[in-house]
Design a protein around this motif. Structure first.
Motif, PDB file in Angstrom:
ATOM      1  N   VAL A 207      68.205  12.243  13.303  1.00  0.00           N
ATOM      2  CA  VAL A 207      69.568  11.635  13.208  1.00  0.00           C
ATOM      3  C   VAL A 207      70.113  11.698  11.846  1.00  0.00           C
ATOM      4  O   VAL A 207      69.661  10.963  10.930  1.00  0.00           O
ATOM      5  N   ARG A 208      70.724  12.565  11.675  1.00  0.00           N
ATOM      6  CA  ARG A 208      71.712  12.747  10.259  1.00  0.00           C
ATOM      7  C   ARG A 208      73.090  12.387  10.174  1.00  0.00           C
ATOM      8  O   ARG A 208      73.540  11.912   9.413  1.00  0.00           O
ATOM      9  N   ARG A 209      73.797  12.738  11.309  1.00  0.00           N
ATOM     10  CA  ARG A 209      75.177  12.668  11.376  1.00  0.00           C
ATOM     11  C   ARG A 209      75.637  12.308  12.962  1.00  0.00           C
ATOM     12  O   ARG A 209      74.750  12.395  13.909  1.00  0.00           O
ATOM     13  N   GLY A 210      76.726  11.823  13.109  1.00  0.00           N
ATOM     14  CA  GLY A 210      77.136  11.447  14.364  1.00  0.00           C
ATOM     15  C   GLY A 210      76.242  10.384  15.122  1.00  0.00           C
ATOM     16  O   GLY A 210      75.775  10.279  16.314  1.00  0.00           O
ATOM     17  N   ARG A 211      76.002   9.228  14.342  1.00  0.00           N
ATOM     18  CA  ARG A 211      75.088   8.535  14.971  1.00  0.00           C
ATOM     19  C   ARG A 211      75.659   7.688  15.974  1.00  0.00           C
ATOM     20  O   ARG A 211      75.145   7.184  16.953  1.00  0.00           O
ATOM     21  N   THR A 212      77.120   7.317  16.178  1.00  0.00           N
ATOM     22  CA  THR A 212      77.701   6.773  17.135  1.00  0.00           C
ATOM     23  C   THR A 212      77.578   7.506  18.490  1.00  0.00           C
ATOM     24  O   THR A 212      76.996   7.227  19.660  1.00  0.00           O
ATOM     25  N   ILE A 259      77.785   1.858  18.796  1.00  0.00           N
ATOM     26  CA  ILE A 259      77.375   1.258  19.970  1.00  0.00           C
ATOM     27  C   ILE A 259      76.244   0.085  19.442  1.00  0.00           C
ATOM     28  O   ILE A 259      76.019  -0.700  20.015  1.00  0.00           O
ATOM     29  N   ASN A 260      75.720   0.512  18.409  1.00  0.00           N
ATOM     30  CA  ASN A 260      74.679  -0.586  17.932  1.00  0.00           C
ATOM     31  C   ASN A 260      75.046  -1.803  17.424  1.00  0.00           C
ATOM     32  O   ASN A 260      74.492  -2.957  17.601  1.00  0.00           O
ATOM     33  N   ARG A 261      76.476  -1.555  16.842  1.00  0.00           N
ATOM     34  CA  ARG A 261      77.160  -2.987  16.420  1.00  0.00           C
ATOM     35  C   ARG A 261      77.253  -3.709  17.630  1.00  0.00           C
ATOM     36  O   ARG A 261      77.362  -5.074  17.795  1.00  0.00           O
ATOM     37  N   VAL A 262      77.615  -3.203  18.715  1.00  0.00           N
ATOM     38  CA  VAL A 262      78.061  -3.854  20.175  1.00  0.00           C
ATOM     39  C   VAL A 262      76.667  -4.452  20.645  1.00  0.00           C
ATOM     40  O   VAL A 262      76.550  -5.642  20.982  1.00  0.00           O
ATOM     41  N   LEU A 263      75.653  -3.746  20.505  1.00  0.00           N
ATOM     42  CA  LEU A 263      74.229  -4.322  20.791  1.00  0.00           C
ATOM     43  C   LEU A 263      73.913  -5.438  20.156  1.00  0.00           C
ATOM     44  O   LEU A 263      73.019  -6.252  20.505  1.00  0.00           O
ATOM     45  N   ALA A 264      74.437  -5.502  18.995  1.00  0.00           N
ATOM     46  CA  ALA A 264      73.979  -6.783  17.945  1.00  0.00           C
ATOM     47  C   ALA A 264      74.784  -8.012  18.190  1.00  0.00           C
ATOM     48  O   ALA A 264      74.770  -8.849  17.308  1.00  0.00           O
ATOM     49  N   VAL A 265      75.711  -7.896  19.275  1.00  0.00           N
ATOM     50  CA  VAL A 265      76.670  -9.292  19.350  1.00  0.00           C
ATOM     51  C   VAL A 265      75.708 -10.273  19.683  1.00  0.00           C
ATOM     52  O   VAL A 265      74.571 -10.016  20.231  1.00  0.00           O
ATOM     53  N   ARG A 266      76.204 -11.523  19.632  1.00  0.00           N
ATOM     54  CA  ARG A 266      75.353 -12.664  19.421  1.00  0.00           C
ATOM     55  C   ARG A 266      74.734 -12.735  20.807  1.00  0.00           C
ATOM     56  O   ARG A 266      73.527 -13.050  21.170  1.00  0.00           O
TER      57      ARG A 266
END
Length: 672
Positions: A207-212, A259-266
């Motif tokens: 994973v170097r780029r295009g993480r989303t 996507i991972n920010r969504v997975l990190a919602v409370r």
């Protein structure tokens, strides 16, 4: 991601439509676990130049044992009110293996697969995955510690080799031994090692780029597997790549992925935080309610699953949180935790054994006692009376001892995976110069008692050769657990040779088997072992091909015996039930525990037609049809008056086999 995994598993267990592959959530958990513990150990090694194994194991004990012990105690108490004595024994035995971290080996020994309908009623079935993880937690830190003594490059080189070896074994195991591939750690460790590889540095390489987009693709793989897979999917093996690689991509994408920010919602983080306790509590609750109500309801099961979430939150708050983060620390903390953890494990194991209900054993005068080989008093059979199986109005819940005794497997020689020869002295059940030869799979053993009585009454001998999952059909190749059962093929040949070699001492050959089991299509009984089929040209035979194989083999058998003037008695298979009588009769009426005759006959119809065709072709062949005795015009029941005639859902009890006495006598009289 933990929340995604546990939601998939819980939804699958509750029967939520559209998530028939939700069990793949466990694979996601495996990847997460492999990643987290490897990263923690590598961080420790980076700061201290070593991995403290005692500290690691003490942390694992604090993380796993308190909540697990609490769940086991709650389930054991609830089980005492809901379960029957033998079910309580199964529960406490499972609890013992769960606390000893070997539940996966225990359930592998019980079943042919995670999806078997009877093993799905085990309240602690879900602890198999804890066993896999705990075995990994014990071995992997030692391996990683040894690798890191040579440097991280060694870990980065050896780990993928271990992963590849386990994956190849998993692919092979999923094809040849599905139950072993599902439960045993060497077939599953590659899933945890995917996470370990991420921690070692694979995520930086991939994973170097295009993480989303990568995280989105990972989530898509998980969702596709959850929706596309079901109980018929060959899993694990190559199919497990979708959820595990998907989880690896999500983890590898890192916190910068949208996507991972969504997975990190409370809310998701909260569910992930209590995922361990929720995983522990939801399955026993579902199973105990299903057993208590003896009904199926998706709406109810979803309610039960959701209702255990507050309990999981309480478990996390009162148990997990307190033990994971002790208020006081000391220099001897890790040794104290290890000692306390080991002591707790021993206490729970001993307590589960000490509180186990006593197991009843058959006594000589019991109706399901083992067959007495040296019979001195012939059993009287009234030839004018045909037994009826009309379900009686007995309240079987008041006769638990008799129900439990009905489960006892008769202790017969030459019946337990020994590939026996009928004229081996140890296989003789009744002495006599001219003997009946009873051969077949386990159904031959289950009807042996009636032949003991018959042979004794007529002054004949009786020899028995019974091999589980091996029908006595010459030149047929049987596939068991998706693998060719070659031993069965040569065993049938050798037994036939043994019969021919002793033909001067053979009165008649009697053949029976669980015939429908070897034909395509699902049976009525819930099998704890994997399926069996007939093979043709290296593949599973179709129904028509199986019928041809069945008839051809029996034709050969009949012709061979006819050449030596030996009669052949073919006993059609007995009706299959849908439930074990011992489990069903305590909670349902005998009528509800019976099966429609037409349904039972349909399952064995192809085999019955083939067997009758052989009888019309060969004058030395006679047919015995147990349906004439064990069923009325409409139904086949598990009881006869006050006698239980099935020990499980497809084997007769000794008392059940003796009901066949009149029709067995008629058949033998026709060929004498």
């Amino acid at each position: 991601l933990r929340a995604v995994a546990v939601l998939l598993v819980v939804a699958y267990h509750a029967g939520v439509p559209g998530l028939t592959g939700g069990y793949i959530g466990v694979g996601v958990f495996f990847v997460i676990s492999g990643f987290l513990i490897t990263r923690l150990m590598l961080d420790e090694h980076a700061s201290t130049s070593h991995i403290d194994l005692l500290a690691f194991w003490s942390r694992r004990i604090r993380r796993i044992v308190p909540a697990l012990v609490s769940m086991l105690a709650i389930v054991a108490v609830a089980g005492a009110f809901v379960l029957l004595p033998w079910e309580q024994r199964d529960l406490l035995n499972s609890a013992r293996t769960a606390i000893l971290s070997i539940a996966n080996f225990h359930f592998h020994g019980l079943s042919g697969g995670y999806f078997s309908s009877d093993i799905e009623m085990q309240p602690l079935l879900h602890t198999w995955s804890l066993g896999v993880e705990e075995q990994f937690y014990f071995v992997w830190p030692i391996v990683l510690s040894l690798l890191m003594t040579r440097g991280k490059r060694w870990a980065a080189t050896i780990t993928p080799l271990l992963l590849l070896g386990s994956f190849v074994a998993s692919v092979w195991g999923a094809a040849s031994s599905p139950a072993a591939a599902f439960y045993l750690p060497w077939f599953r460790v590659w899933e945890l090692l995917i996470g370990a590889m991420l921690a070692i540095g694979a995520s930086k390489m991939v994973v170097r780029r295009g993480r989303t987009p990568i995280a989105l693709f990972g989530i898509a793989l998980i969702v596709i597997a959850a929706m596309a897979y079901d109980s018929s999917t060959r899993f694990p093996g190559a199919t497990a790549l979708l959820p595990t690689v998907g989880a690896a991509l999500v983890i590898g994408a890192g916190p910068d992925s949208r996507i991972n920010r969504v997975l990190a919602v409370r809310p998701l983080r909260g569910i992930g935080l209590v995922s361990y306790s929720w995983y522990l509590l939801h399955w026993p609750a579902l199973v105990l309610v299903r057993i208590a109500t003896q009904t199926e309801s998706v709406a109810r099961d979803v309610f039960i699953a959701v209702a255990t979430l507050p309990l999981a939150i309480a478990s996390w708050w009162l148990i997990e949180r307190r033990f994971r983060t002790p208020r006081r620390r000391s220099a001897h903390e890790k040794k104290l935790v290890l000692a306390t953890g080991v002591t707790t494990i021993i206490v729970v194991a001993v307590a589960s054994t000490a509180t186990m209900p006593r197991q009843l054993q058959a006594q000589p005068n019991d109706p399901v006692s083992t067959v007495v080989v040296e019979t001195t008093t012939p059993v009287t059979v009234d030839d004018e009376r045909t037994p009826t199986t009309t379900p009686s109005e007995v309240d079987w819940s008041q006769h638990l001892d008799q129900l439990e005794l009905s489960r006892v497997v008769p202790d017969l020689p030459c019946t337990d995976h020994v590939l026996p020869m009928p004229f081996d002295p140890v296989c003789r059940l009744v002495d006599g110069n001219s003997s009946l030869v009873l051969v077949g799979d386990s159904h031959a053993a289950s009807i042996a008692p009636v032949f003991v009585d018959t042979a004794t009454r007529h002054g004949w001998g009786l020899v028995l050769a019974s091999q589980p999952r091996c029908p006595f059909v010459p030149e047929a190749t049987v596939i068991v657990c998706d693998a060719a059962y070659d031993d069965c093929t040569w065993w049938v040949r050798d037994v036939l040779d043994d019969i021919v070699d002793h033909v001067g001492h053979v009165k008649a050959v009697v053949v029976t088997s669980r015939s429908g089991y070897y034909f395509p299509g699902a049976g009525l009984a819930s099998d704890t072992m994997c399926s069996a089929d007939l093979q043709v040209n290296g593949r599973m035979a179709t129904s028509d091909e199986a019928s041809a194989i069945w008839r051809s083999g029996l034709d050969l058998l009949a012709a061979t015996l006819a050449d030596h003037n030996v009669p052949l008695v073919i006993v059609h298979d007995v009706p299959e039930l849908e439930r074990w009588p011992s489990d069903c009769l305590t909670r349902r009426s005998p009528v509800e525990c019976s099966v429609e005759r037409a349904t039972a006959e349909a399952y064995t119809l192809s085999a019955r037609h083939a067997e009758r065709s052989v009888a019309t072709t060969h004058p030395n062949v006679v047919i015995v049809d147990p349906f004439a005795v064990l069923c009325d015009d409409e139904r086949c029941a598990p009881t006869h008056d006050t006698t239980i005639i099935y020990r499980d859902d497809h084997h007769l009890t000794p008392s059940g086999s003796r009901l066949l006495g009149p029709i067995i006598d008629d058949a033998l009289a026709a060929i004498s």
